[in-house]
Design a protein around this motif. Sequence first.
Motif, PDB file in Angstrom:
ATOM      1  N   PRO A 172       0.827  -1.224   0.000  1.00 16.84           N
ATOM      2  CA  PRO A 172       0.000   0.000   0.000  1.00 16.84           C
ATOM      3  C   PRO A 172       0.853   1.262   0.000  1.00 16.84           C
ATOM      4  CG  PRO A 172       0.091  -0.914   2.209  1.00 16.84           C
ATOM      5  CD  PRO A 172       0.862  -1.865   1.326  1.00 16.84           C
ATOM      6  N   THR A 173       1.734   1.391  -0.995  1.00 19.82           N
ATOM      7  CA  THR A 173       2.678   2.504  -1.032  1.00 19.82           C
ATOM      8  C   THR A 173       2.607   3.258  -2.362  1.00 19.82           C
ATOM      9  OG1 THR A 173       4.478   1.103  -1.873  1.00 19.82           O
ATOM     10  CG2 THR A 173       4.251   1.294   0.509  1.00 19.82           C
ATOM     11  N   ASP A 177      -2.587   5.391  -2.928  1.00 14.50           N
ATOM     12  CA  ASP A 177      -2.768   5.038  -1.515  1.00 14.50           C
ATOM     13  C   ASP A 177      -2.537   6.257  -0.628  1.00 14.50           C
ATOM     14  OD1 ASP A 177      -3.246   2.259  -2.020  1.00 14.50           O
ATOM     15  OD2 ASP A 177      -1.108   2.005  -2.363  1.00 14.50           O
ATOM     16  N   LEU A 178      -1.557   7.075  -1.009  1.00 19.65           N
ATOM     17  CA  LEU A 178      -1.293   8.303  -0.262  1.00 19.65           C
ATOM     18  C   LEU A 178      -2.488   9.246  -0.350  1.00 19.65           C
ATOM     19  CD1 LEU A 178       0.953   9.988   1.253  1.00 19.65           C
ATOM     20  CD2 LEU A 178       1.407  11.033  -0.958  1.00 19.65           C
ATOM     21  N   GLY A 181      -5.449   8.005   1.653  1.00 17.85           N
ATOM     22  CA  GLY A 181      -5.264   8.078   3.100  1.00 17.85           C
ATOM     23  C   GLY A 181      -5.364   9.473   3.680  1.00 17.85           C
ATOM     24  N   ARG A 186      -5.293   6.949  10.340  1.00 18.93           N
ATOM     25  CA  ARG A 186      -4.145   6.055  10.200  1.00 18.93           C
ATOM     26  C   ARG A 186      -3.197   6.588   9.138  1.00 18.93           C
ATOM     27  NH1 ARG A 186      -5.454   0.009   8.756  1.00 18.93           N
ATOM     28  NH2 ARG A 186      -6.036   0.953   6.769  1.00 18.93           N
ATOM     29  N   THR A 188      -0.143   6.768   6.267  1.00 20.59           N
ATOM     30  CA  THR A 188       0.338   5.950   5.160  1.00 20.59           C
ATOM     31  C   THR A 188       1.852   5.827   5.300  1.00 20.59           C
ATOM     32  OG1 THR A 188      -1.425   6.779   3.721  1.00 20.59           O
ATOM     33  CG2 THR A 188       0.463   5.742   2.649  1.00 20.59           C
ATOM     34  N   TYR A 248      -2.589  -6.073   6.528  1.00 17.61           N
ATOM     35  CA  TYR A 248      -2.041  -6.141   5.174  1.00 17.61           C
ATOM     36  C   TYR A 248      -1.275  -7.448   4.948  1.00 17.61           C
ATOM     37  CZ  TYR A 248      -2.926  -1.079   4.844  1.00 17.61           C
ATOM     38  OH  TYR A 248      -3.512   0.159   4.828  1.00 17.61           O
TER      39      TYR A 248
END
Length: 372
Positions: A172-173, A177-178, A181, A186, A188, A248
């Motif tokens: 999740p990078t 995803d950023l 989030g 929570r 990233t 994850y």
Amino acid sequence: MKKKLLVLVSGLLLCSGCWDMKEINQLAIVDMIAIDRDENGMFNAYYQVLNPPSIEARRSGPAKAAVYTYKTTSPTMGRTLEQTGAVMSRNLYTSHLQCYVVSERMAREGLFKMANYLENYKERRTNVYAIVSEDPVSNVINTFTLLDRVPGRNIRLLLDWHARRFGINKLPTRMKDLVAGIPFSRPTVMPIIQYTGDNAASLSDRLEDMNATKQSLKFNGGAVFIRAKMVGKISDDIKNNYYVLNGYATRKQEAFKLNGDTIAVEMRNIQIKRKWLAKDKLHIRMYTKMGLINNEQDKKLTIQNIKEMETAFNRTYQKKCEEFVHFALEKDWDMLGIGDTEQGRDRWKEVQVEFEIRSKLIFLGNTITPYE
């Protein structure tokens, strides 16, 4: 949502679902993009494009660069693309982009502008990996990589390998995803890449050096982002536990001590379940099967000894989870995403978290008796 189909016909690149028709020899196929913002507020963009003839297998002759890197500078991110017309004679083609590299100083200022730019421009991609560079991005993007001679693809394959090691389909990078989030409590976490050298290894004679870890790239730790802004760094151990406790990862290697002897196992089929016991109390239960990787005990494995190993692992990993929560509270980072739940919204630090670890050692090697 319709998918675009790319077809190569007689040197033309046809795109179904759009009206674009481009000659291959008019395109610069971008493999990696790195971005930095200097102390004067100028954006420095590095576009790494493929050099197809050098990628083909060569049995003789000198090594040639598999990629070429072009640098542009502009006061706004949107104009960095426009500036490429001054340094290259082809149009950028980013459909095969492998990853983005962002400098640490730019990440700490925030990536809102970059995220907006990528989302607003149709030919930019957000579904590829994004990483943070501790070192100058010019060192990272101008370094020859071994085994796989295309640096962007080499970085993507490394990240894919890490994903498989944790049993994750995709880490999740990614930039998407950023962006996803931003509204959540929570953070990233993005990998941090380091360059092991003083100056960039940008000459092809790097390929003739047997020492693969000298002047190379490696991942070390993670960058923590809250609302698209980097707020700090974490170690690999904390990053890996972040993947496990947030559901994850389904696999992970772990080492622990039993009567002073080191035992290493691979956790498999990790299952995380959360249950609210009260308004201020969250119970997290982890169940995992384990395979024995290394056992330094000098005694025969018995049912009793296996139970002792399971108990020792449960105790050790529970302590590690508690240290993870303590670290998150100390940093004021909601690493478990408690603030994204109805019970923990705006009060995640008040919630007491307790852990229950259950494991079963079932995967053993070819022998249960140590050699003497």
